[in-house]
Scaffold this motif. Structure first.
Motif, short mmCIF file in Angstrom:
data_model
loop_
_atom_site.label_atom_id
_atom_site.label_comp_id
_atom_site.label_asym_id
_atom_site.label_seq_id
_atom_site.Cartn_x
_atom_site.Cartn_y
_atom_site.Cartn_z
N GLU A 69 51.47 39.22 37.10
CA GLU A 69 51.07 39.80 38.37
C GLU A 69 51.65 41.22 38.50
OE1 GLU A 69 52.45 37.08 41.30
OE2 GLU A 69 50.78 35.68 41.02
N ALA A 70 50.86 42.11 39.04
CA ALA A 70 51.27 43.51 39.26
C ALA A 70 51.76 44.17 37.98
CB ALA A 70 52.34 43.59 40.34
N GLU A 71 51.06 43.90 36.88
CA GLU A 71 51.42 44.48 35.58
C GLU A 71 50.25 45.28 35.04
OE1 GLU A 71 53.29 43.00 31.36
OE2 GLU A 71 51.59 41.85 32.13
N VAL A 72 50.57 46.38 34.36
CA VAL A 72 49.57 47.12 33.62
C VAL A 72 49.79 46.82 32.14
CG1 VAL A 72 48.60 49.39 33.06
CG2 VAL A 72 49.51 48.95 35.36
N LEU A 73 48.86 46.07 31.57
CA LEU A 73 48.93 45.70 30.15
C LEU A 73 47.91 46.52 29.37
CD1 LEU A 73 50.01 43.75 27.90
CD2 LEU A 73 48.00 42.34 28.39
N ALA A 74 48.37 47.27 28.38
CA ALA A 74 47.47 48.02 27.51
C ALA A 74 47.06 47.15 26.34
CB ALA A 74 48.15 49.28 27.01
N LEU A 75 45.77 47.10 26.07
CA LEU A 75 45.25 46.36 24.91
C LEU A 75 44.71 47.37 23.92
CD1 LEU A 75 44.55 43.63 23.58
CD2 LEU A 75 42.34 43.73 24.77
N VAL A 76 45.28 47.38 22.71
CA VAL A 76 44.89 48.37 21.71
C VAL A 76 44.50 47.69 20.41
CG1 VAL A 76 46.39 50.13 22.72
CG2 VAL A 76 47.24 48.73 20.83
N GLY A 77 43.79 48.43 19.60
CA GLY A 77 43.34 47.95 18.30
C GLY A 77 42.24 48.84 17.80
N GLU A 78 42.05 48.86 16.49
CA GLU A 78 40.97 49.66 15.92
C GLU A 78 39.62 49.14 16.40
OE1 GLU A 78 41.57 51.48 11.81
OE2 GLU A 78 42.43 49.49 11.56
N VAL A 117 48.50 44.13 20.87
CA VAL A 117 47.75 44.66 19.74
C VAL A 117 46.89 43.58 19.10
CG1 VAL A 117 47.92 45.84 17.51
CG2 VAL A 117 49.61 46.32 19.31
N LEU A 118 45.62 43.92 18.88
CA LEU A 118 44.71 43.10 18.08
C LEU A 118 44.40 43.82 16.78
CD1 LEU A 118 42.01 41.83 20.65
CD2 LEU A 118 44.12 40.70 19.95
N ARG A 119 44.24 43.05 15.71
CA ARG A 119 43.82 43.63 14.43
C ARG A 119 42.94 42.63 13.70
NH1 ARG A 119 48.60 44.64 11.54
NH2 ARG A 119 48.35 42.87 10.14
N ASP A 120 41.73 43.07 13.33
CA ASP A 120 40.79 42.22 12.59
C ASP A 120 40.59 40.87 13.26
OD1 ASP A 120 40.51 44.23 10.69
OD2 ASP A 120 42.13 43.45 9.45
N GLY A 121 40.48 40.88 14.60
CA GLY A 121 40.19 39.66 15.33
C GLY A 121 41.37 38.75 15.56
N GLU A 122 42.58 39.21 15.25
CA GLU A 122 43.77 38.39 15.44
C GLU A 122 44.79 39.10 16.32
OE1 GLU A 122 45.32 37.24 11.65
OE2 GLU A 122 43.62 35.94 11.18
N TYR A 123 45.57 38.29 17.05
CA TYR A 123 46.64 38.83 17.88
C TYR A 123 47.84 39.13 17.00
CZ TYR A 123 50.50 38.79 21.27
OH TYR A 123 51.61 39.11 22.01
N ILE A 124 48.31 40.39 17.05
CA ILE A 124 49.42 40.82 16.20
C ILE A 124 50.74 40.73 16.95
CG2 ILE A 124 50.36 42.71 14.82
CD1 ILE A 124 47.80 41.37 13.73
N GLY A 125 50.76 41.10 18.23
CA GLY A 125 51.99 41.03 18.99
C GLY A 125 51.95 41.93 20.20
N SER A 126 53.01 41.86 21.02
CA SER A 126 53.14 42.70 22.21
C SER A 126 54.53 43.34 22.23
CB SER A 126 52.95 41.87 23.48
OG SER A 126 51.66 41.30 23.53
N VAL A 127 54.60 44.53 22.81
CA VAL A 127 55.88 45.23 22.92
C VAL A 127 55.99 45.82 24.33
CG1 VAL A 127 56.10 45.80 20.47
CG2 VAL A 127 54.84 47.35 21.99
N ASN A 128 57.21 45.92 24.83
CA ASN A 128 57.44 46.62 26.09
C ASN A 128 57.25 48.12 25.85
OD1 ASN A 128 58.12 44.29 27.58
ND2 ASN A 128 60.22 44.38 26.82
N THR A 129 56.48 48.76 26.70
CA THR A 129 56.14 50.16 26.48
C THR A 129 57.38 51.05 26.42
OG1 THR A 129 54.06 49.80 27.64
CG2 THR A 129 54.73 52.07 27.30
#
Length: 498
Positions: A30-39, A213-225
């Motif tokens: 809640e009340a979070e900005v989550l960036a989703l990145v990947g090629e 982060v997504l890569r080739d259709g798989e979840y790679i991981g998350s990091v605190n910005t």
């Protein structure tokens, strides 16, 4: 500790011959900005379509506020409190701004649409976004950048608890981007979560709390910005170290192969003149509305110009009257909107790639399919287009791979004068590097490229010279080593006149 608003586990989706998503997980607080990145091709768009009910036939689980959520239709996602701003605009051009903002949710009075209330509510949300258009204006008359802000206005009126923004700044000026950053911060302050999908890392690091982060259709991981480093995120995205620095070109710049003289279209641009040399990239910079795209469309014969002439191979000619005429002169055009103007989405990779080269791949009215296939397979390999086969419909490819098909089409035409309008718009960092390498290779082979871009680092990093436009006129042409980003922005905004 904030509560989890949305949780995805084991999300899997398969298309014929392609495993698009493989047991992907994701959570948003809640009340979070989550960036989703990947090629491009990593599965971001597929995941969003599943979450918003636009795509079925998947497995896994979606939890919304801790309870299972089934979304078989976009309306169900909206009812739950999920609103989406797509990269590709979904507005209806022939109705008003207010009608688009409240489409399907029009306020009623005595059983009829309350037009006064709807226009007033629209004006209020437009004021928050600093958008200066009338609620009664037809959307089709607005610029792409303004239409993007109308999409955002629509989402803000839905009282969503989660807003998904898919490349929301791809068509916005720096001022409009700043406005959007403010809006996102306000949303978070009001308890609304944002899933922010972008390839622009300056925005991601400014606005997000975490990066997944997504890569080739798989979840790679998350990091605190706040703990993340750009290089580490890039490695997570592509599985390798990416050099995003612009490479120095060593090719020799030759004679003038193309020139524009006194090009004018009333209301769009005026008295534009410049030259393009063999082996040169001429960058075109300016704010949204400066007339850059309109200039390119006039050169390619899409739009009629009021006056002007071109010179090719030393021969002065009138402006092309159609794209067909421009193509015969050896001019190619990669448009800003690849889906609407660069591709036929219901045609295959093979068919799109050879649209400009039908004459050399046919005898009378018969297409030499073997010759055509060989040509397309060569470009698919050269441009590293990710596709199960060359028969795949282009609408099923990621944005980056669609862009590569457009480039393949113009390489097949053998046009030596190429106009690239926002060639890396909506493209991930890995694909950007590939396109930059391709452009460098093309100019080394003697092509001349006019590159229109809204990204200053790209303009300075890729150009040999830079044409800066301000309000439809040339503010100057500069050698790239003789001008700073601040000076370019000064000329583009007209601040140099003060």
């Amino acid at each position: 500790m904030a509560e989890t608003l949305l949780k995805l586990t084991g999300i899997t989706k398969e298309f014929p011959g392609v495993l698009a998503l493989n047991k992907v997980q994701l959570d948003i607080k809640e009340a979070e900005v989550l960036a989703l990145v990947g090629e491009n091709g990593a599965g971001k768009s597929t995941l969003i379509k599943i979450l918003t009910g636009a795509l079925g036939g998947w497995s896994g689980e979606i939890l919304w506020k801790g309870k299972p959520l089934k979304v078989n239709h976009p309306w169900e996602a909206q009812q739950a409190g999920i609103s989406t701003i797509y990269q590709e605009l979904t507005l209806c051009p022939d109705i008003t701004v207010a009608e688009n903002v409240f489409l399907g949710r029009e306020p009623k009075k005595h059983g009829a649409i309350d037009w006064a209330k709807m226009n007033a509510m629209t004006a209020e949300v437009l004021e928050k976004l600093d958008v200066h258009v009338a609620p009664t204006e037809k959307v089709g008359r607005l610029t792409v950048a303004t239409q993007q802000l109308i999409e955002i206005a629509r989402a803000l009126t839905m009282n969503a608890q989660l807003i998904i923004m898919d490349e929301p700044t791809s068509s916005l000026s720096e001022h409009e981007v700043s406005t959007l950053m403010r809006i996102v911060k306000d949303l978070k302050a009001n308890g609304i979560s944002v899933l922010y999908i972008s390839h622009k890392f300056n925005e991601i690091f400014e606005i997000s709390d975490r990066i997944s982060v997504l890569r080739d259709g798989e979840y790679i991981g998350s990091v605190n910005t706040e703990d993340a480093k750009l290089d580490d995120v890039l490695v997570m995205m592509v599985g390798r170290t990416v050099n995003i620095r612009f490479k120095e070109r060593t090719n020799k710049i030759g004679d003038v192969i193309f020139a524009v003289e006194n090009l004018t279209t009333a209301g769009a641009f005026e008295d534009l003149s410049f030259e393009l040399h063999e082996g040169e990239i001429l960058g075109v910079s300016g704010l949204v509305g400066a007339g850059r795209t309109e200039m390119a469309r006039a050169i390619f014969g899409i739009d009629k110009s009021d006056s002007g002439a071109i010179t090719i191979g030393g021969k002065k000619l009138p402006m092309p009257r159609s794209p067909k005429e421009a193509l015969k002169l050896g001019i190619g055009f990669l448009p800003e909107d690849r889906k609407e103007e660069g591709l036929v989405l219901l045609m295959s990779v093979q068919e799109n790639s050879t649209l400009t080269a039908l004459a050399k791949n046919r005898h009378n009215t018969v297409i030499h399919s073997k010759q055509e296939r060989s040509l397309v397979e060569e470009y698919v390999k050269k441009l590293t287009i990710k596709t199960p086969s060359i028969e795949q419909l282009t609408r099923n490819l990621s944005g980056g791979n669609q862009q590569k098909v457009v480039i393949a089409k113009w390489l097949a035409s053998e046009s030596k004068i190429l106009i690239f309008d926002e060639p890396t718009r909506g493209i991930d960092v890995g694909a950007k590097a590939e396109i930059y390498d391709l452009m460098n290779e093309l100019v080394a082979q003697g092509y001349g490229i006019i590159m229109i871009s809204s990204e200053l680092p790209e303009v300075i990093g890729m150009s040999d010279r830079i044409l800066v436009m301000h309000e439809g006129r040339s503010a100057g042409i500069f050698e790239k080593d003789a001008v700073t980003p601040e000076e370019i922005m000064s000329y583009a905004t007209g601040a140099d006149r003060n």
